[in-house]
Motif scaffolding. Structure first.
Motif, short mmCIF file in Angstrom:
data_model
loop_
_atom_site.label_atom_id
_atom_site.label_comp_id
_atom_site.label_asym_id
_atom_site.label_seq_id
_atom_site.Cartn_x
_atom_site.Cartn_y
_atom_site.Cartn_z
N UNK A 58 0.80 -1.21 0.00
CA UNK A 58 0.00 0.00 0.00
C UNK A 58 0.85 1.27 0.00
N UNK A 59 2.07 1.19 0.51
CA UNK A 59 2.94 2.36 0.57
C UNK A 59 4.38 1.96 0.30
N UNK A 60 5.22 2.95 0.13
CA UNK A 60 6.64 2.71 -0.08
C UNK A 60 7.27 2.06 1.15
N UNK A 61 6.68 2.26 2.32
CA UNK A 61 7.23 1.70 3.54
C UNK A 61 7.03 0.18 3.60
N UNK A 62 6.01 -0.33 2.93
CA UNK A 62 5.86 -1.79 2.83
C UNK A 62 7.04 -2.39 2.07
N UNK A 63 7.48 -1.68 1.04
CA UNK A 63 8.55 -2.18 0.18
C UNK A 63 9.94 -1.88 0.70
N UNK A 110 -3.41 1.83 -8.23
CA UNK A 110 -4.68 1.86 -7.49
C UNK A 110 -4.49 1.50 -6.03
N UNK A 111 -3.76 0.44 -5.75
CA UNK A 111 -3.65 -0.05 -4.38
C UNK A 111 -2.49 0.59 -3.61
N UNK A 112 -1.61 1.30 -4.33
CA UNK A 112 -0.43 1.86 -3.68
C UNK A 112 -0.45 3.36 -3.54
N UNK A 113 -1.62 4.00 -3.68
CA UNK A 113 -1.69 5.44 -3.45
C UNK A 113 -1.53 6.31 -4.66
N UNK A 114 -1.63 5.71 -5.86
CA UNK A 114 -1.65 6.53 -7.07
C UNK A 114 -0.31 6.71 -7.75
N UNK A 115 -0.30 7.61 -8.73
CA UNK A 115 0.90 7.89 -9.52
C UNK A 115 1.97 8.56 -8.68
N UNK A 116 1.57 9.46 -7.79
CA UNK A 116 2.53 10.14 -6.91
C UNK A 116 3.34 9.13 -6.11
N UNK A 117 2.67 8.13 -5.54
CA UNK A 117 3.35 7.10 -4.76
C UNK A 117 4.23 6.23 -5.63
N UNK A 118 3.71 5.85 -6.79
CA UNK A 118 4.44 4.93 -7.66
C UNK A 118 5.74 5.56 -8.17
N UNK A 138 7.56 7.80 -6.56
CA UNK A 138 8.51 7.79 -5.46
C UNK A 138 9.08 6.39 -5.25
N UNK A 139 8.22 5.39 -5.37
CA UNK A 139 8.67 4.01 -5.21
C UNK A 139 9.68 3.64 -6.29
N UNK A 140 9.41 4.05 -7.53
CA UNK A 140 10.33 3.77 -8.63
C UNK A 140 11.69 4.41 -8.39
N UNK A 141 11.68 5.65 -7.96
CA UNK A 141 12.95 6.35 -7.71
C UNK A 141 13.74 5.67 -6.59
N UNK A 142 13.05 5.28 -5.52
CA UNK A 142 13.72 4.61 -4.41
C UNK A 142 14.27 3.26 -4.86
N UNK A 143 13.46 2.49 -5.58
CA UNK A 143 13.87 1.15 -6.02
C UNK A 143 15.08 1.22 -6.94
N UNK A 144 15.16 2.29 -7.73
CA UNK A 144 16.26 2.39 -8.70
C UNK A 144 17.62 2.46 -8.01
N UNK A 145 17.66 2.93 -6.76
CA UNK A 145 18.92 3.02 -6.03
C UNK A 145 19.48 1.64 -5.71
N UNK A 146 18.61 0.61 -5.76
CA UNK A 146 19.01 -0.74 -5.36
C UNK A 146 18.86 -1.75 -6.50
N UNK A 147 18.81 -1.24 -7.74
CA UNK A 147 18.73 -2.10 -8.93
C UNK A 147 17.44 -2.92 -8.96
N UNK A 148 16.41 -2.44 -8.31
CA UNK A 148 15.10 -3.10 -8.34
C UNK A 148 14.24 -2.42 -9.40
#
Length: 405
Positions: free
Chosen positions: A267-272, A289-297, A299-309
């Motif tokens: 549901x949030x970046x903190x889950x991941x 839809x389940x993760x808080x929209x485009x704004x959340x997604x 941020x999640x993409x940017x964070x994941x990119x730091x770790x090759x995810x």
């Protein structure tokens, strides 16, 4: 530009969908998907009773502030119901902003990182031969990535193999209660490696293959399966175990090099966060839809990119075309995009209600450059498909113990 009105629509053109429409005082409107399969009306109540009254009169351009207001301002944060509501509002606001700017949303995110969006198809069957037959057809259609699921011999259907019968209303019959599926871990582990062995023998290694465990295994069982599947070089194993204990994925990572995908229930970046920063997973599958929209997604993409995810957003049939188009824009932009789950462009009933412009070619999806998300919703058509109460199935072990579906 102020938010003048927000409407919520519930319809069932084959599946239940919850659609949010934000209307501004400039006459521009935006659409969002608030569908939460099996709990749709809970999100509707949350929107109508708690979210919408707080947004009327607010500046529709202040997407980040509105997101923070709905998340931090509620005090009771997280949870599937609240985040589906936030996700729909957020999508609709991005749709509005794109229309006002006369730009597709991906341009507002930073522009394209690729020419098209690589997607993976679902291929299933009642036997290995049946699966291989459908896999051959998918390859001929142009798919470069395919998810394989197969009924376990001696069982009454398995997750992902019900095909045209995978209609929860049909499964529930005259009693609209959750259908129940049997499960045997031992039979599953003894069978699945043979499916991928046969697939590689017949089609080679150019086609990328995935498999969804759907959280049915314990960490060490998932590690065993990943080890057995290593010779067949999967793109990823999806949802190997439940995500509530991240250390379970450490067990898997320590025992197999088969890549792992997880996150459709995030549901949030903190889950991941712990799974990504410890590099326990390779693909994060959170849906807009389940993760808080485009704004959340984003941020999640940017964070994941730091770790090759890489991103591999959830694309199940219980996410509406609005969410699909939101994913198309994020996927086009995200430099660390991996692959998008894709279940086709929908039934005639679905396309009667939702309209959008996208085409499939050589394993990729291409969308037209329309302002906003590029999707529309036919309110009159939606009235022809009233809501039907429904539930996702549940699973029980052979001794009757409730298990993870």
């Amino acid at each position: 530009m102020k938010i003048k009105d927000i409407k919520v629509f519930v319809c069932c053109p084959g599946r239940n969908f919850v659609t949010v429409k934000i209307i501004t005082d400039h006459g521009v409107f935006g659409l969002g998907d608030a569908t939460l399969n099996g709990r749709e009306l809970a999100v509707v109540a949350y929107l109508e009773e708690h979210v919408i009254p707080c947004l009327i009169g607010r500046d529709a351009h202040q997407i980040e502030d509105i997101w923070q207001y709905l998340f931090k301002g509620a005090y009771w944060q997280n949870g599937a119901v609240s985040m589906a509501a936030i996700g729909a509002i957020d999508m609709a606001l991005w749709d509005v902003k794109g229309k006002v700017a006369n730009l597709p949303v991906y341009q507002l995110l930073g522009g394209k990182s690729r020419r098209g969006i690589t997607v993976y198809a679902h291929v299933n069957g009642e036997s290995i031969e049946d699966v291989l037959n459908h896999l051959g057809k998918a390859i001929k259609e142009g798919y470069k990535v395919v998810r394989l699921q197969c009924t376990i011999p001696g069982t009454e259907g398995t997750y992902g193999t019900l095909g045209g019968k995978k209609n929860y209303y049909e499964l529930q019959g005259n009693r609209p209660l959750p259908p129940e599926h049997p499960w045997s871990t031992n039979q599953y582990l003894n069978f699945i490696p043979e499916l991928f062995k046969r697939a590689r023998e017949k089609f080679g290694y150019d086609i990328e293959l995935c498999h969804d465990i759907h959280s049915r295994l314990t960490p060490i069982e998932a590690a065993q399966l990943g080890k057995m599947l290593e010779p067949y070089r999967l793109k990823f194993l999806e949802d190997a175990v439940t995500y509530d204990n991240p250390e379970g994925y450490k067990v898997i990572r320590n025992h197999t090099t088969t890549p792992v995908a997880l996150g459709e229930k995030f549901n949030t970046i903190w889950d991941a966060k712990p799974l990504i920063e410890n590099q326990y997973i390779d693909f994060v599958r959170t849906a807009a839809t389940h993760g808080g929209g485009i704004t959340s997604l984003k941020k999640l993409a940017d964070f994941a990119s730091l770790y090759h995810v890489r991103l591999a957003p959830h694309g199940a049939p219980d996410l509406s075309p609005i969410c699909f188009m939101a994913h198309m824009h994020v996927d086009l932009w995200a430099p660390n995009f991996g692959v998008q789950e894709f279940i086709g462009f929908g039934t005639p009933e679905l396309n009667d209600v939702f309209s959008f412009s996208a085409k499939f070619k050589d394993g990729e999806i291409y969308i037209k450059d329309k302002p906003g998300l590029g999707v529309d919703f036919n309110e009159e058509a939606a009235k022809q498909y009233p809501y039907k109460r429904s539930y996702l199935p549940v699973t029980r072990l052979n001794d009757g113990t409730l298990w993870n579906w």
